[in-house]
Design an enzyme around this catalytic site. Structure first.
Site, PDB file in Angstrom:
ATOM      1  N   ARG A   1       0.869  -1.190   0.000  1.00  0.00           N
ATOM      2  CA  ARG A   1       0.000   0.000   0.000  1.00  0.00           C
ATOM      3  C   ARG A   1       0.896   1.226   0.000  1.00  0.00           C
ATOM      4  O   ARG A   1       1.763   1.368   0.839  1.00  0.00           O
ATOM      5  CB  ARG A   1      -0.911   0.016   1.232  1.00  0.00           C
ATOM      6  CG  ARG A   1      -1.890   1.161   1.170  1.00  0.00           C
ATOM      7  CD  ARG A   1      -2.718   1.404   2.422  1.00  0.00           C
ATOM      8  NE  ARG A   1      -2.792   0.389   3.432  1.00  0.00           N
ATOM      9  CZ  ARG A   1      -1.962   0.287   4.469  1.00  0.00           C
ATOM     10  NH1 ARG A   1      -0.963   1.120   4.612  1.00  0.00           N
ATOM     11  NH2 ARG A   1      -2.127  -0.657   5.367  1.00  0.00           N
TER      12      ARG A   1
ATOM     13  N   SER B   1      -9.912   6.303  18.294  1.00  0.00           N
ATOM     14  CA  SER B   1     -10.330   4.994  18.795  1.00  0.00           C
ATOM     15  C   SER B   1      -9.260   4.402  19.708  1.00  0.00           C
ATOM     16  O   SER B   1      -9.563   3.832  20.758  1.00  0.00           O
ATOM     17  CB  SER B   1     -10.608   4.067  17.614  1.00  0.00           C
ATOM     18  OG  SER B   1     -10.823   2.759  18.050  1.00  0.00           O
TER      19      SER B   1
ATOM     20  N   GLU C   1       0.817  -1.237   9.850  1.00  0.00           N
ATOM     21  CA  GLU C   1       1.413   0.106   9.724  1.00  0.00           C
ATOM     22  C   GLU C   1       0.420   1.213  10.058  1.00  0.00           C
ATOM     23  O   GLU C   1       0.768   2.191  10.717  1.00  0.00           O
ATOM     24  CB  GLU C   1       1.983   0.327   8.321  1.00  0.00           C
ATOM     25  CG  GLU C   1       2.662   1.677   8.190  1.00  0.00           C
ATOM     26  CD  GLU C   1       3.317   1.916   6.848  1.00  0.00           C
ATOM     27  OE1 GLU C   1       3.565   3.099   6.541  1.00  0.00           O
ATOM     28  OE2 GLU C   1       3.563   0.954   6.098  1.00  0.00           O
ATOM     29  N   ARG C   2      -0.835   1.070   9.628  1.00  0.00           N
ATOM     30  CA  ARG C   2      -1.827   2.109   9.944  1.00  0.00           C
ATOM     31  C   ARG C   2      -2.061   2.183  11.452  1.00  0.00           C
ATOM     32  O   ARG C   2      -2.166   3.276  12.015  1.00  0.00           O
ATOM     33  CB  ARG C   2      -3.145   1.858   9.200  1.00  0.00           C
ATOM     34  CG  ARG C   2      -3.027   2.089   7.710  1.00  0.00           C
ATOM     35  CD  ARG C   2      -4.325   1.918   6.941  1.00  0.00           C
ATOM     36  NE  ARG C   2      -5.193   0.903   7.486  1.00  0.00           N
ATOM     37  CZ  ARG C   2      -6.483   1.092   7.789  1.00  0.00           C
ATOM     38  NH1 ARG C   2      -7.058   2.243   7.580  1.00  0.00           N
ATOM     39  NH2 ARG C   2      -7.203   0.104   8.270  1.00  0.00           N
ATOM     40  N   ARG C   3      -2.128   1.045  12.126  1.00  0.00           N
ATOM     41  CA  ARG C   3      -2.290   1.039  13.587  1.00  0.00           C
ATOM     42  C   ARG C   3      -1.101   1.729  14.255  1.00  0.00           C
ATOM     43  O   ARG C   3      -1.266   2.502  15.199  1.00  0.00           O
ATOM     44  CB  ARG C   3      -2.439  -0.396  14.116  1.00  0.00           C
ATOM     45  CG  ARG C   3      -3.720  -1.070  13.649  1.00  0.00           C
ATOM     46  CD  ARG C   3      -3.930  -2.428  14.310  1.00  0.00           C
ATOM     47  NE  ARG C   3      -2.923  -3.424  14.009  1.00  0.00           N
ATOM     48  CZ  ARG C   3      -2.958  -4.245  12.968  1.00  0.00           C
ATOM     49  NH1 ARG C   3      -3.950  -4.178  12.099  1.00  0.00           N
ATOM     50  NH2 ARG C   3      -2.005  -5.144  12.785  1.00  0.00           N
TER      51      ARG C   3
END
Length: 192
Positions: free
Chosen positions: A19, A33, A55-57
């Site tokens: 990505r 969140s 990676e997004r986390r």
């Protein structure tokens, strides 16, 4: 496999991650969140602390101001790493159409070895069938993504920018060659 806490600054992104774009708005939402619920799923890293999945986390945890994050350290081969990354991305649908197409093509080019499958006593699938089996997606879904790589640059750009849906690719591919340019012009002009 144990889950441990690691300092967030020790972890590194994987430059070969399939990505290439991450929506900043989604990261900010994830950070909110994380502030209330924490990092629910651990980040997978290798022994060098390079991210395999999550990676997004990890980025959202940085925005949230966390000092540590839960991780699983995996001993993993390069082909398994890339497969995990692709599968996580396509099944959470957080990877662009273009990135998915390029990742599937790279996966096929680099890891699909019909001769090896034949030598192991199996009947070699086609590259598209193999990709469908590996990703858990349908053959039609895989074909549609790979069709993107054969589309003209203007159609690719329109799909990338969200001006044209990817499903239009099958229609373009099935259009007789003498009409393709006219059909593409009409699609790009919003006539279809």
């Amino acid at each position: 496999m144990n889950i441990i806490e690691i300092e967030i600054g020790k972890i590194k992104a994987d430059s070969a991650q399939p990505r290439t774009t991450i929506d900043e708005i989604i990261l900010k939402e994830m950070a909110k969140s994380i502030l209330t619920e924490g990092v629910i799923n651990p980040i997978e890293i290798d022994s060098e602390f390079v991210i395999i999945t999550g990676e997004r986390r990890w980025r959202a945890a940085q925005i949230a101001g966390l000092k540590t994050v839960p991780v699983k350290i995996l001993d993993i081969k390069e082909d398994e790493r890339f497969m995990r990354q692709i599968i996580e991305n396509i099944h959470t649908e957080e990877i662009s159409f273009a990135d998915t197409a390029h990742a599937l093509q790279k996966l096929k080019d680099k890891y699909f070895h019909p001769a090896k499958i034949l030598a192991e006593g199996g009947r070699p699938p086609t590259g598209i069938t193999w990709l469908a089996q590996k990703t858990g997606k349908s053959v039609g879904w895989v074909r549609e993504k790979l069709d993107y790589l054969e589309a003209s640059k203007p159609i690719q750009e329109a799909i990338k920018k969200g001006k044209v849906p990817g499903r239009i690719l099958r229609a373009i591919k099935q259009t007789p060659p003498q009409y393709k340019k006219d059909v593409e012009r009409k699609i790009l002009g919003g006539e279809f």
